[in-house]
Write a protein that holds these residues in place. Structure first.
Motif, PDB file in Angstrom:
ATOM      1  N   VAL A 172      22.066  61.669  55.802  1.00  0.00           N
ATOM      2  CA  VAL A 172      22.999  60.540  55.694  1.00  0.00           C
ATOM      3  C   VAL A 172      22.235  59.227  55.888  1.00  0.00           C
ATOM      4  N   ALA A 173      21.339  59.232  56.887  1.00  0.00           N
ATOM      5  CA  ALA A 173      20.580  58.010  57.175  1.00  0.00           C
ATOM      6  C   ALA A 173      19.743  57.601  55.978  1.00  0.00           C
ATOM      7  N   MET A 174      19.087  58.580  55.357  1.00  0.00           N
ATOM      8  CA  MET A 174      18.230  58.237  54.218  1.00  0.00           C
ATOM      9  C   MET A 174      19.068  57.808  53.019  1.00  0.00           C
ATOM     10  N   LEU A 175      20.274  58.386  52.924  1.00  0.00           N
ATOM     11  CA  LEU A 175      21.171  57.988  51.848  1.00  0.00           C
ATOM     12  C   LEU A 175      21.499  56.500  51.955  1.00  0.00           C
ATOM     13  N   VAL A 176      21.559  56.010  53.187  1.00  0.00           N
ATOM     14  CA  VAL A 176      21.812  54.591  53.394  1.00  0.00           C
ATOM     15  C   VAL A 176      20.515  53.794  53.248  1.00  0.00           C
ATOM     16  N   ALA A 177      19.485  54.253  53.957  1.00  0.00           N
ATOM     17  CA  ALA A 177      18.283  53.427  54.088  1.00  0.00           C
ATOM     18  C   ALA A 177      17.455  53.386  52.811  1.00  0.00           C
ATOM     19  N   ALA A 178      17.337  54.521  52.104  1.00  0.00           N
ATOM     20  CA  ALA A 178      16.426  54.542  50.955  1.00  0.00           C
ATOM     21  C   ALA A 178      16.849  53.554  49.871  1.00  0.00           C
ATOM     22  N   PRO A 179      18.106  53.643  49.370  1.00  0.00           N
ATOM     23  CA  PRO A 179      18.434  52.670  48.317  1.00  0.00           C
ATOM     24  C   PRO A 179      18.448  51.229  48.805  1.00  0.00           C
ATOM     25  N   ILE A 180      19.095  50.981  49.952  1.00  0.00           N
ATOM     26  CA  ILE A 180      19.199  49.588  50.394  1.00  0.00           C
ATOM     27  C   ILE A 180      17.822  49.023  50.714  1.00  0.00           C
ATOM     28  N   GLY A 181      17.008  49.809  51.436  1.00  0.00           N
ATOM     29  CA  GLY A 181      15.678  49.333  51.799  1.00  0.00           C
ATOM     30  C   GLY A 181      14.827  49.070  50.569  1.00  0.00           C
ATOM     31  N   LEU A 182      14.888  50.004  49.629  1.00  0.00           N
ATOM     32  CA  LEU A 182      14.075  49.878  48.422  1.00  0.00           C
ATOM     33  C   LEU A 182      14.506  48.683  47.586  1.00  0.00           C
ATOM     34  N   MET A 183      15.832  48.567  47.399  1.00  0.00           N
ATOM     35  CA  MET A 183      16.342  47.462  46.578  1.00  0.00           C
ATOM     36  C   MET A 183      16.011  46.124  47.220  1.00  0.00           C
ATOM     37  N   SER A 184      16.169  46.044  48.535  1.00  0.00           N
ATOM     38  CA  SER A 184      15.896  44.749  49.157  1.00  0.00           C
ATOM     39  C   SER A 184      14.402  44.445  49.064  1.00  0.00           C
ATOM     40  N   ALA A 185      13.575  45.499  49.148  1.00  0.00           N
ATOM     41  CA  ALA A 185      12.137  45.259  48.989  1.00  0.00           C
ATOM     42  C   ALA A 185      11.842  44.746  47.590  1.00  0.00           C
ATOM     43  N   ILE A 186      12.494  45.343  46.595  1.00  0.00           N
ATOM     44  CA  ILE A 186      12.283  44.903  45.215  1.00  0.00           C
ATOM     45  C   ILE A 186      12.711  43.455  45.047  1.00  0.00           C
ATOM     46  N   TYR A 187      13.891  43.151  45.594  1.00  0.00           N
ATOM     47  CA  TYR A 187      14.371  41.779  45.468  1.00  0.00           C
ATOM     48  C   TYR A 187      13.397  40.812  46.123  1.00  0.00           C
ATOM     49  N   LEU A 188      13.010  41.146  47.355  1.00  0.00           N
ATOM     50  CA  LEU A 188      12.174  40.206  48.102  1.00  0.00           C
ATOM     51  C   LEU A 188      10.804  40.038  47.470  1.00  0.00           C
ATOM     52  N   SER A 189      10.236  41.147  46.933  1.00  0.00           N
ATOM     53  CA  SER A 189       8.865  41.006  46.446  1.00  0.00           C
ATOM     54  C   SER A 189       8.815  40.514  45.009  1.00  0.00           C
ATOM     55  N   GLU A 190       9.871  40.768  44.207  1.00  0.00           N
ATOM     56  CA  GLU A 190       9.768  40.434  42.790  1.00  0.00           C
ATOM     57  C   GLU A 190      10.675  39.291  42.345  1.00  0.00           C
ATOM     58  N   TYR A 191      11.825  39.197  42.941  1.00  0.00           N
ATOM     59  CA  TYR A 191      12.792  38.235  42.429  1.00  0.00           C
ATOM     60  C   TYR A 191      12.933  36.987  43.289  1.00  0.00           C
ATOM     61  N   ALA A 192      12.892  37.196  44.608  1.00  0.00           N
ATOM     62  CA  ALA A 192      13.263  36.097  45.492  1.00  0.00           C
ATOM     63  C   ALA A 192      12.298  34.932  45.354  1.00  0.00           C
ATOM     64  N   PRO A 193      12.834  33.706  45.308  1.00  0.00           N
ATOM     65  CA  PRO A 193      11.953  32.537  45.369  1.00  0.00           C
ATOM     66  C   PRO A 193      11.272  32.519  46.746  1.00  0.00           C
ATOM     67  N   SER A 194      10.138  31.855  46.812  1.00  0.00           N
ATOM     68  CA  SER A 194       9.357  31.980  48.043  1.00  0.00           C
ATOM     69  C   SER A 194      10.126  31.478  49.261  1.00  0.00           C
ATOM     70  N   LYS A 195      11.050  30.519  49.047  1.00  0.00           N
ATOM     71  CA  LYS A 195      11.844  30.033  50.189  1.00  0.00           C
ATOM     72  C   LYS A 195      12.697  31.150  50.770  1.00  0.00           C
ATOM     73  N   VAL A 196      13.397  31.849  49.875  1.00  0.00           N
ATOM     74  CA  VAL A 196      14.255  32.942  50.335  1.00  0.00           C
ATOM     75  C   VAL A 196      13.419  33.992  51.047  1.00  0.00           C
ATOM     76  N   ARG A 197      12.241  34.290  50.463  1.00  0.00           N
ATOM     77  CA  ARG A 197      11.398  35.321  51.036  1.00  0.00           C
ATOM     78  C   ARG A 197      10.968  34.951  52.452  1.00  0.00           C
ATOM     79  N   THR A 198      10.557  33.703  52.621  1.00  0.00           N
ATOM     80  CA  THR A 198      10.092  33.326  53.959  1.00  0.00           C
ATOM     81  C   THR A 198      11.233  33.346  54.964  1.00  0.00           C
ATOM     82  N   ALA A 199      12.475  33.141  54.489  1.00  0.00           N
ATOM     83  CA  ALA A 199      13.593  33.187  55.429  1.00  0.00           C
ATOM     84  C   ALA A 199      14.048  34.624  55.679  1.00  0.00           C
ATOM     85  N   ALA A 200      14.065  35.428  54.614  1.00  0.00           N
ATOM     86  CA  ALA A 200      14.673  36.756  54.726  1.00  0.00           C
ATOM     87  C   ALA A 200      13.772  37.765  55.415  1.00  0.00           C
TER      88      ALA A 200
END
Lengths: 288, 459
Positions: free
Chosen positions: B240-268
């Motif tokens: 159950v934990a991985m069902l929550v953590a894997a997609p959310i963690g992965l997606m947020s990593a993708i957003y932060l490393s590829e999409y987020a402007p550097s301002k958002v990244r430094t804040a998030a």
């Protein structure tokens, strides 16, 4: 507009563009005719900034149809930056700002409604270091056609992959191992794979950013030969550090210095009778 | 002189030796008209302090480590018929220790034990005086050696380098041996457990009820040690934990490393780090007090019967806890994909998400899987959240709405409270610990191997 006059009789506001180079004040206004018959793309008054630092100053240049224009000049002279303006690859760099117009079919590619994604399908790019994807040779070439939906079925796709590899002069070497990873090829083969990948979506213009700088002389010769072939179907702009390469592959040559386009003209003229002092110094190896 | 006081004296003396050696070296060089020393005066100072102080400190620490055993040996030797008590030797030592440390135990102890305790105290006092004398005389001897041998010809800088290396080696050896010690002790206790309960029953038994009758006449079950319900419970919650953590963690990593402007990244990024810094006990009561009742209430409205301590609640909260872990590991591997891959794909006219899906994720996949395996091993070993939110009853079920229990929860409950140390019930904790250790070890091993393999690919 004939800019050769500017060298002899600089008008006042052009004097302001004079910068200090070496010991002397040198006029960096473009010498030579930057236009060409039958242009595929036109660069007009382009200025590029990285944050507050300006990298390219008021450049005008045409990319001719079915011809090769080479951009030469010392490191940091803005030639790669300018090349990356042509397919808006500079958009991916934080803090990079482009002013001026880059026209294709009379439309500014920096216009608000132009989608850089579609532009890049028409203006392909080959990079300095071969960068095949960690996929099979087939999938590398099929990448573009797949994402752009250029094929209906597997037969079409196979045909595109085969023609592209053939045009890139790689088919004979890899046809028995299309399912092997592209990263397993030699450097020169990888670069030709990248060229095959770029031409698989039938772009109109191919940009090459020092495509041979990571390759040995034999692989370089093959790529240069290939560029000569590709010219029949594509318009090509190539950035190179090798003046011999520029002389061998291109019809027109543009010499850049500190972000200024200093001289442009037919390649044979540039290398045999350069008009600008800086160009002459560079091609004779006195600096750069 | 108490040992604590002694160590301060030794340290002070060593510092004195430092200044003394340094001064002396300067004086000697001046007198001998030496213009160039092979090392700085500070090096000679340090070397003087080390030569004078280190042996004394070594004696001191060796004595502290072995004091207990030596003294106890002495005490036991004077006890009458010590030979005959060999069987109960451990017990006797325990009694004596209690009597020494605890006045009430002393009152209640037998004559013999009291005698032993008195003797021990006496010896201990003599010993501490002897120790002080020994240390100080070692220091004195070594200082004399310093006076004699520490000349400007000594290559102090090189000597100190050797000492530093030895010291670092000592520290790492200590760390390694501690780990080995822990593993061996768990292994040893677990093997004692497996003498009473067959390993096959433990690993494959379906019934877990560790309550044992402690006294002969006590009413209670004889205990059943089939750990399968615990394994299943652990896996269910981790799943159950991985069902929550894997997609959310992965997606947020993708957003932060590829999409987020550097301002958002430094804040998030720091915000995610904060999430990683929340103590697990806080997550635990968050799970028990907020999430569980909410799930129960929600279940009731849609006609589902959710246990008040459900695997779902514990798993959800554990998943939230692991998100930053997954996210930062994935972020690292995504960032490790060369920029040339992105350029190549974008230069072909691919969009950001096409580049992500077709080039970057496949390239980063091994690393991401490695990261997820590490996250799973964390989920399996996580204790506090499940202690507070997962329940104690060992149900063998795959239904996340029911209460399950985990290996870690059982270890806690087996060891909390008054325990008899050689009953299978207590020893079972070690067997569970060993299993847990083994599983996480294997998972980490595979994960690190995968991650390393992946790194090599691009270096």
């Amino acid at each position: 507009m004939d800019t050769t006059e500017a060298l002899d009789m600089p008008i006042p506001d052009q004097l302001e563009e004079t910068v200090i180079s070496g010991k002397k004040d040198i006029d960096l206004t473009t010498v030579g005719d930057y236009t060409t018959e039958n242009p595929r793309m036109k660069i007009r008054d382009v200025n590029v900034f990285y944050g507050a630092k300006q990298a390219v100053f008021d450049v005008n240049l045409d990319i001719g149809s079915n011809s090769v224009v080479s951009m030469i000049g010392p490191s940091g002279c803005g030639k790669t930056t300018l090349l990356r303006c042509l397919n808006r690859m500079n958009d991916t760099i934080d803090g990079c700002r482009v002013e001026g117009r880059v026209e294709m079919d009379g439309k500014n590619v920096y216009a608000r409604k132009v989608d850089p994604v579609l532009l890049r399908a028409r203006v392909g790019m080959v990079f300095q270091k071969p960068n095949p994807f960690p996929k099979s040779i087939f999938d590398n070439v099929a990448y573009g056609p797949r994402i752009h939906g250029l094929v209906r079925d597997r037969t079409d796709l196979e045909e595109i992959v085969h023609t592209s590899l053939e045009r890139a002069g790689l088919l004979d070497e890899v046809k028995d191992r299309l399912d092997q990873p592209g990263t397993g090829l030699s450097g020169g083969q990888q670069q030709r794979l990248c060229i095959a990948r770029a031409i698989a979506v039938s772009p109109e213009v191919i940009l090459m950013d020092e495509p041979c700088s990571a390759l040995d002389p034999i692989a370089t010769a093959r790529i240069e030969e290939l560029i000569g072939e590709l010219r029949k179907n594509f318009s090509i702009a190539i950035v190179t550090h090798s003046m011999q390469q520029a002389a061998r592959v291109s019809q027109r040559t543009a010499y850049f210095h500190l972000g200024y386009l200093v001289e442009v003209g037919p390649t044979k003229d540039i290398f045999t009778m350069p008009k600008h002092q800086l160009t002459e110094e560079y091609i004779t190896g006195r600096f750069g | 002189m108490s040992p604590l006081f002694l160590i301060f004296i030794l340290l002070a003396l060593s510092s004195a030796a430092y200044f003394f050696s340094q001064r002396r070296m300067l004086r000697q060089t001046r007198d001998a008209n030496i213009t160039r020393l092979n090392s700085l005066p500070e090096h000679f100072g340090m070397l003087g302090a080390i030569w004078a102080g280190a042996p004394a400190l070594l004696v001191y620490f060796l004595w502290l480590i072995f004091e207990g055993d030596i003294l106890m040996g002495q005490v036991l030797a004077i006890l009458p018929d010590a030979e005959s008590m060999a069987a109960t030797r451990e017990l006797l030592i325990g009694d004596i220790r209690n009597a020494i440390n605890n006045p009430i135990s002393y009152q209640m102890a037998s004559e013999e034990v009291r005698m032993a305790a008195d003797r021990y105290r006496e010896l201990s006092q003599t010993a501490s005086i002897a120790l002080a004398a020994a240390c100080l005389s070692v220091f004195a001897i070594c200082s004399a050696l310093v006076l004699k041998f520490l000349t400007p010809r000594v290559r102090a800088r090189i000597q100190i380098e050797k000492f530093v290396r030895g010291f670092l080696l000592l520290c790492s050896t200590l760390a390694i041996f501690t780990t080995i010690g822990i593993v061996l002790s768990v292994l040893f206790e677990a093997s004692r457990f497996f003498q009473t309960v067959p390993i096959t029953e433990f690993l494959f038994g379906l019934d877990w009820s560790p309550q044992m009758a402690i006294r002969e006449d006590q009413v209670g079950s004889s205990g059943a040690f089939g750990a399968v319900p615990l394994f299943v419970g652990t896996l269910l919650i981790s799943f159950v934990a991985m069902l929550v953590a894997a997609p959310i963690g992965l997606m947020s990593a993708i957003y932060l490393s590829e999409y987020a402007p550097s301002k958002v990244r430094t804040a998030a990024k720091p915000l995610l780090e904060i999430l990683a810094g929340v103590p697990t006990v806080v997550y635990g009561f968050f799970a028990a007090i907020v999430v569980s009742p909410a799930l129960r209430g929600f279940g009731a409205t849609i006609g589902l019967d959710v246990a008040s301590e459900s695997a779902l609640a514990a798993g959800l909260v554990m998943g939230i806890m692991i998100i930053p872990f997954v996210s930062s590991l994935s972020d690292d591997v995504i960032a490790a994909v060369p920029q040339a891959m992105r350029d190549g794909s974008l230069g072909m006219g691919a969009t950001h998400s096409e580049t992500m899906r077709r080039v970057i994720l496949p390239a980063a996949l091994p690393g991401i899987i490695g990261g997820l395996l590490l996250a799973i091993s964390r989920a399996i070993g996580e204790t506090m959240i499940v202690v507070m939110a997962a329940g104690l009853s060992a149900n063998l079920t795959a239904n996340p709405l029911e209460a399950v229990t985990t290996v870690t929860v059982q270890i806690v409950t087996l060891l909390v409270g008054d325990q008899e140390f050689d009953s299978p019930k207590t020893l079972a904790a070690f067997a569970l610990g060993l299993t847990l250790f083994f599983v996480t070890l294997v998972l980490n091993f595979i994960a690190l191997y995968v991650v390393r393999k992946y790194r090599e690919q691009y270096e």
